[in-house]
Scaffold this active site. Structure first.
Site, mmCIF file in Angstrom:
data_model
loop_
_atom_site.group_PDB
_atom_site.id
_atom_site.type_symbol
_atom_site.label_atom_id
_atom_site.label_comp_id
_atom_site.label_asym_id
_atom_site.label_seq_id
_atom_site.Cartn_x
_atom_site.Cartn_y
_atom_site.Cartn_z
ATOM 1 N N ARG A 92 39.229 32.252 25.883
ATOM 2 C CA ARG A 92 39.756 31.094 26.619
ATOM 3 C C ARG A 92 40.015 29.904 25.682
ATOM 4 N NH1 ARG A 92 42.868 28.987 30.140
ATOM 5 N NH2 ARG A 92 42.188 26.971 30.890
ATOM 6 N N TYR A 107 32.268 30.507 39.438
ATOM 7 C CA TYR A 107 31.539 30.742 38.190
ATOM 8 C C TYR A 107 30.405 31.752 38.353
ATOM 9 C CZ TYR A 107 33.822 27.211 35.299
ATOM 10 O OH TYR A 107 34.727 26.515 34.556
ATOM 11 N N ARG A 110 33.910 25.531 20.487
ATOM 12 C CA ARG A 110 34.021 26.293 21.750
ATOM 13 C C ARG A 110 34.393 27.752 21.462
ATOM 14 N NH1 ARG A 110 37.737 25.248 27.221
ATOM 15 N NH2 ARG A 110 37.334 27.310 28.091
ATOM 16 N N ASN A 133 30.910 18.562 29.988
ATOM 17 C CA ASN A 133 30.183 19.824 30.168
ATOM 18 C C ASN A 133 29.176 20.056 29.043
ATOM 19 O OD1 ASN A 133 30.959 21.087 32.576
ATOM 20 N ND2 ASN A 133 32.985 21.512 31.737
ATOM 21 N N HIS A 155 28.137 24.700 38.550
ATOM 22 C CA HIS A 155 28.790 25.987 38.265
ATOM 23 C C HIS A 155 27.966 27.150 38.810
ATOM 24 C CE1 HIS A 155 31.525 24.474 34.735
ATOM 25 N NE2 HIS A 155 31.736 23.848 35.878
ATOM 26 N N CYS A 165 31.279 17.148 38.757
ATOM 27 C CA CYS A 165 32.068 18.261 38.220
ATOM 28 C C CYS A 165 33.305 18.469 39.083
ATOM 29 C CB CYS A 165 31.202 19.523 38.230
ATOM 30 S SG CYS A 165 32.091 21.016 37.745
ATOM 31 N N ASP A 166 34.410 18.835 38.445
ATOM 32 C CA ASP A 166 35.651 19.009 39.206
ATOM 33 C C ASP A 166 35.846 20.422 39.738
ATOM 34 O OD1 ASP A 166 36.200 20.393 36.898
ATOM 35 O OD2 ASP A 166 38.139 19.475 36.531
#
Length: 441
Positions: free
Chosen positions: A284, A264, A93, A147, A200, A169-170
């Protein structure tokens, strides 16, 4: 009443303890006889599993528990697979975020080149888990919140069209929690929403309370001043980078005040702002590794050392309770209205029928029944057509092992300024993803 057996795929995730606590908090609604963990990283999973075993022993000792790296053991005799995997973990990531930023492009885990990179890793992992489920528990349902959900959903549509998988998706759920607070309601469940878009990448077109009163004007007024920032007590989205994302919604809303935006969209509509406000050395991923990662594993080790949850600060992931709502809707045919990522198939009249759209669905034991949206405005339609093409090209690139298609996908992303920059980013991403992506030709 039937009790259910579930396997959490991604047992070593930092989200797993919060989900286990949430499941235990909802046993009256969704009784469980067995919880299993599956992960291909034994060492990571062991820490989470040993702590969760102690939690279960204290809170629900009748529930059978097992953690395994053996697919047959993990996926046999399950009713639901709850999947939140991260292929390549936070190390990858970090690269997904830092490589685009090096080229002056948005570095984000699900949007732009970073999301494409992550998607190319996730497709194989999700397909593998789906195959295990179908082999060992063919009647089970997979609730996937891994994701990047849009790319994963398109891949399963193409390659596993008849699978019992629901992609959810939350993020809209988190935003709706803020909306409910703005509207002065107890819970997001007191609202009836209409929403359309891609994962998103969407907009709320209508929000009412249960009596049919229009809540849009009140929420809109707040968002135009403060974005979605409110005083909500939540554990997950509390870092400054998240607060900035919630605030930025006010600028997105200015573009079209009739529709409340998903946060997003800032990455697509204000990429210059995002890059300017990004720390190329500390993204992040670093925040998460230094924050949630250390906290969750530290708390799990404390529980293991003490052999007890006394003084443990692990908390219920309350806003993950949508997972229970979804499992209940399927098990008990509740016909609950939920946002899911499903094949459009005419629900949005003037949009690609095969596009995987995020829209309200009524969920019962046969799965989701999409709610008809009708036609959508040109601005939103144009943005969605560009983005759905990115997602389709990524999946085609994975299937065909095509360098050309992946270059096209990155070039088409609204976050990327030119084909040259797209190619430079792609070449860097190929270098670091050799053990995860198919070999492109």
């Amino acid at each position: 009443m039937k009790k259910f057996s579930i396997v959490i795929a991604g047992g070593g995730s930092t989200f797993t303890p919060g989900i286990v606590l949430m499941l235990l908090d909802n046993l009256d609604k969704f009784p469980i006889r067995k919880i299993k963990f599956y992960d291909n990283d034994k060492e990571r999973q062991d820490t989470i599993a040993k702590a969760c075993e102690i939690i279960l022993r204290e809170k629900a000792s009748d529930i059978e528990f097992l953690a395994s790296t053996d697919p047959e053991e993990a996926f046999t005799d399950v009713d639901f697979v709850m999947a939140h995997i991260r292929v390549g973990k936070y190390k990858m990531r970090e690269l997904d975020e830092k490589i685009p930023l090096k080229h002056g492009v948005v570095g984000q885990e699900t949007c732009g080149p970073g999301g494409i990179s992550y998607g190319m890793r996730s497709i194989g992992g999700i397909l593998e888990i789906l195959e295990y489920m179908e082999r060992y528990s063919p009647n089970a349902w997979m609730l996937n919140y891994s994701n990047p959900a849009a790319i994963v959903a398109e891949a399963t549509r193409r390659l596993k069209p008849n699978s019992k998988i629901l992609n959810i998706c939350d993020m809209p759920i988190g935003i709706e929690g803020h909306m409910a607070e703005i509207a002065g309601l107890e819970s997001r469940k007191d609202m009836i929403v209409k929403y359309f878009g891609l994962n998103h990448f969407g907009w709320w077109s209508s929000i009412t309370d249960k009596e049919g009163n229009d809540l849009m004007p009140r929420i809109r007024e707040h968002v135009l001043k403060h974005g979605y920032e409110v005083n909500v007590d939540e554990h997950q989205h509390t870092d400054e980078s998240w607060n900035d994302t919630f605030r930025k919604a006010k600028d997105i809303l200015e573009l079209d005040k009739d529709y409340l935006p998903n946060t997003y969209l800032k990455y697509y509509l204000f990429p210059d702002y995002v890059v300017e406000h990004s720390d190329k050395e500390y993204t992040r991923a670093n925040e998460v590794m230094d924050g949630r990662e250390k906290f969750v594993f530290g708390e799990c080790r404390k529980v293991i050392e003490r052999g007890s949850t006394e003084g443990c600060e692990l908390h219920i992931d309350e806003h993950a309770s949508y997972i229970v709502d979804l499992a209940r809707a399927i098990s008990y045919n509740t016909q609950e209205r939920m946002l899911l990522i499903v094949e459009n198939n005419g629900a949005i009249e003037n949009f690609d029928k095969t596009g995987m759209v995020e829209i309200p669905c009524l969920v019962g034991n046969n799965g989701p029944e999409p709610v008809r949206i009708g036609t959508i405005p040109q601005f939103q339609k144009g943005l969605m057509e560009q983005q759905v093409s990115v997602e389709k090209l990524v999946v085609e690139a994975w299937i065909e092992k095509s360098y050309q298609k992946l270059w096209q996908a990155i070039t088409l992303s609204k976050t990327v300024p030119s084909a040259k920059v797209a190619r430079d980013i792609l070449d860097d991403l190929i270098e670091v993803n050799r053990e995860y992506w198919p070999e492109l030709k």
